[in-house]
Write an enzyme that holds these catalytic residues in place. Structure first.
Site, PDB file in Angstrom:
ATOM      1  N   ASP A   1       8.297  71.555  28.873  1.00 33.35           N
ATOM      2  CA  ASP A   1       7.610  72.827  28.667  1.00 33.35           C
ATOM      3  C   ASP A   1       6.326  72.888  29.506  1.00 33.35           C
ATOM      4  O   ASP A   1       5.560  71.923  29.552  1.00 33.35           O
ATOM      5  CB  ASP A   1       7.258  72.916  27.166  1.00 33.35           C
ATOM      6  CG  ASP A   1       6.770  74.274  26.748  1.00 33.35           C
ATOM      7  OD1 ASP A   1       7.549  75.228  26.827  1.00 33.35           O
ATOM      8  OD2 ASP A   1       5.598  74.379  26.327  1.00 33.35           O
TER       9      ASP A   1
ATOM     10  N   GLU B   1      10.097  73.280  33.348  1.00 31.09           N
ATOM     11  CA  GLU B   1       9.792  74.697  33.183  1.00 31.09           C
ATOM     12  C   GLU B   1       8.462  74.916  33.893  1.00 31.09           C
ATOM     13  O   GLU B   1       7.400  74.564  33.374  1.00 31.09           O
ATOM     14  CB  GLU B   1       9.648  75.095  31.710  1.00 31.09           C
ATOM     15  CG  GLU B   1       9.504  76.601  31.572  1.00 31.09           C
ATOM     16  CD  GLU B   1       8.385  77.095  30.674  1.00 31.09           C
ATOM     17  OE1 GLU B   1       8.374  78.301  30.363  1.00 31.09           O
ATOM     18  OE2 GLU B   1       7.499  76.317  30.285  1.00 31.09           O
TER      19      GLU B   1
HETATM   20  C1  GLC Z   1       6.909  77.819  27.379  1.00 33.49           C
HETATM   21  C2  GLC Z   1       7.912  78.209  26.348  1.00 33.49           C
HETATM   22  C3  GLC Z   1       7.356  79.345  25.563  1.00 33.49           C
HETATM   23  C4  GLC Z   1       6.073  78.890  24.898  1.00 33.49           C
HETATM   24  C5  GLC Z   1       5.095  78.331  25.904  1.00 33.49           C
HETATM   25  C6  GLC Z   1       3.996  77.580  25.238  1.00 33.49           C
HETATM   26  O1  GLC Z   1       6.690  78.813  28.318  1.00 33.49           O
HETATM   27  O2  GLC Z   1       9.133  78.512  26.945  1.00 33.49           O
HETATM   28  O3  GLC Z   1       8.252  79.832  24.611  1.00 33.49           O
HETATM   29  O4  GLC Z   1       5.479  79.977  24.243  1.00 33.49           O
HETATM   30  O5  GLC Z   1       5.726  77.433  26.764  1.00 33.49           O
HETATM   31  O6  GLC Z   1       4.462  76.360  24.729  1.00 33.49           O
END
Ligand code: GLC
Length: 573
Positions: free
Chosen positions: A230, A292
């Site tokens: 994440d 991500e």
């Molecule tokens: C990422 C996740 C999202 C979350 C953010 C903070 O972007 O996909 O859902 O709100 O991180 O952890």
């Protein structure tokens, strides 16, 4: 567009995996189709209206029937749920709303026995404010040892009453919150790039680094096949925490042009992932790290998937590309070239739990920036147009070499819930943006399995943590299963053909096509998407293998349809 072959992603020659379903050359993750399960909204076993791990186990056969290779589970760890579980209070357990640790073990075993790999979510940028470390940081007071695991600073202004810098939270409002010190006085501020309940960790601290290596090992030892990381571009901040003026938009990461924001995509993050890669490589099997990282352009994203770092990174540039032939051609060629330059597989994604579902998003006027939520007072995108384009987009995506991500419910053609009552909204974006942004709840609504069951088969009771729209009945799995031409059957056929024809390990060769049409070859399969206003003839001698929608009465490919074709020609591999 002239003929321009692009190199296929090549295998690293690692051992094939143990799972039954791996039947293409090279490591599984170079061509895998990975299905995202958002546990709250997939299947509820106990009727409390929130999905859970036993619910997932009971529905695993659906994923086998659909034909995916792996699942990625969004967080199921103990959490106050300030951001739907992306605020983790304990990285080594399961929240009671989702089940018990034994359920996680059982889920891993049940998936493995079906030949499905499992990737879990790792949230290293921040903990929950309910994490014991944060409690200790508050209790320690300014300068206390436990405080240094987070990013605490004195405020600016006469009494330190102003935040330490001008950074904004992704969810709206300042990225800093002032604490009350143990002596009762207003004190320091802590950084949270997201919600106040998600304090950012200090990744310069050796204990933070050691803790996450230990967390990786904990789940690797339990048998997970990898981690979706994440906010992978956020862990390291520019040391001086300098002000960042260009904030007309809330910070969201993409360092497109000009100076890089001091909170995103700092070069220091790469050392962390090199360490983690060494940990994963010390385990048997082919375990993976997936970034991500909302980082652009593609070349900067490719740095995350160099041979000694992560295995994959989500291709958000692809997700954000307009529905037009030039835009799709550009993003596909750029993505393939950027990942090939570092020897990584390209990834493709159209939907996830943070964006408007593509069956709705693609019906927005072309060129509309991706909105952060759609509400009842907003113009309502045309669901027929959206689904038509979504199916065409999915067929196009699944014909590309590399690894593809699906988000639960897209195989049913689910649209965004665009008329959710505002009082039911739970995404912190809604409150923190002062109701300027509707947020992400519309893509997170529990999914429909049976048209005539309570909660459309989501659970045994008529309970659902977000209200399901009545039109969910027509999208339910049992209305589509075995129905030729249904979105579900189109997905199933696409996944079967993708596997049989090795599309995930193939090569894209662009072919001549009229304006408004994309046409290429991958192996012996030809792929044609018509983005133009008029129907197009099938190429001479082409045999129709698969289509995202019906041809027109004259056998032509209508607007917003993708077809897969076979042409009997020698020399095509
Ligand atoms: C990422 C996740 C999202 C979350 C953010 C903070 O972007 O996909 O859902 O709100 O991180 O952890």
């Amino acid at each position: 567009m002239s003929e321009s072959p692009l190199p296929a992603t090549t295998s690293t020659g690692a051992e094939p995996g143990v799972a039954r379903r791996v039947d293409a050359p090279g490591p599984w993750w170079r061509h895998a189709v990975i299905y995202q399960i958002y546990p709250r909204s997939f299947a509820d076993s106990d009727g409390d209206g929130i999905g859970d791990l036993p619910g997932i186990i009971a529905r695993l056969d659906h994923l086998v029937e659909l034909g995916v290779d792996a699942v990625w589970l969004s967080p199921f760890y103990p959490s106050p749920q300030a951001d739907a579980g992306y605020d983790v209070a304990d990285y080594r357990d399961v929240d009671p709303i989702f089940g018990r640790l034994a359920d996680a073990d059982q889920l891993l075993a049940a998936a493995r026995s079906r030949g499905l790999r499992v990737i879990v979510d790792l949230v290293p940028n921040h903990t929950s404010s309910a994490h014991p470390w944060f409690g200790a940081a508050l209790a320690a007071g300014p300068g206390g040892r436990e405080r240094s695991r987070y990013v605490f600073r004195d405020g600016r202004g006469p009494d330190g009453a102003e935040p330490p810098n001008d950074w904004q939270s992704v969810f709206g409002g300042p990225a800093w919150t002032r604490v009350t010190e143990p002596d009762g006085r207003p004190g320091q501020w802590y950084l949270h790039l997201f919600d106040t309940g998600q304090p950012d960790l200090n990744w310069d601290h050796p204990e933070v680094r050691a803790e996450f290596v230990d967390i990786l090992r904990y789940w690797l030892d339990r048998g997970v096949d990898g981690f979706r990381v994440d906010v992978a571009h956020g862990l390291v901040k520019q040391a001086d925490l300098a002000d960042w003026k260009p904030q007309d938009e809330p910070v969201s990461g993409p360092g497109t042009e000009g100076p890089r924001p001091p909170m995103w995509d700092q070069d220091g993050v790469h050392e962390i992932y090199q360490d983690w890669r060494r940990v994963l490589d010390s385990y048997p099997g082919e375990r993976i790290l997936v970034a991500e990282a909302w980082v652009q352009p593609a070349e900067r994203l490719a740095a995350y998937v160099r041979p000694d770092e992560m295995h994959q990174a989500f291709n958000f540039e692809y997700l954000e590309a307009s529905w037009s032939a030039p835009a799709q051609y550009a993003v596909i060629t750029r993505s393939l070239a950027a990942s090939a330059a570092v020897g990584a597989p390209t990834t493709w994604v159209l939907s996830n739990h943070d964006v408007i579902r593509h069956a709705t998003r693609l019906a927005l006027p072309i060129g509309t920036p991706r909105p952060r939520g759609i509400g009842v007072d907003d113009p309502q995108p045309d669901p027929v147009l959206g689904l038509r384009r979504a199916r065409a987009a999915t067929l196009l995506m699944l014909s590309l070499p590399g690894s593809a991500y699906l988000y639960q419910g897209e195989e049913l053609g689910l649209p965004e819930h665009t008329t959710l009552p505002d009082e039911s909204r739970q995404d912190p974006t809604w409150e923190r943006s002062g109701h300027a942004e509707r947020g992400r709840d519309g893509c997170r609504v529990p999914i429909p399995w049976e048209a005539d069951a309570p909660s459309y088969g989501f659970g045994p009771a008529d309970a659902s943590w977000l209200p399901q729209p009545t039109l969910w009945a027509e999208y339910a799995l049992d209305r589509q299963r075995g129905v030729p031409g249904s979105t579900y059957e189109v997905y199933r056929t696409s996944l079967r053909l993708r596997r049989e024809r090795g599309l995930g390990t193939g090569t894209v060769y662009w072919l001549e096509s009229p304006d408004g049409v994309l046409y290429f070859r991958n192996g012996a399969l030809r792929v044609l998407t018509n983005f133009g206003a008029d129907p197009v003839e099938l190429p001479e001698g082409a045999e129709l293998v698969h289509a995202s929608g019906p041809l027109d009465p004259d056998g032509r490919v209508p607007t917003d349809v993708t077809v897969w074709l076979r042409l009997d020609e020698a020399g095509e591999d």
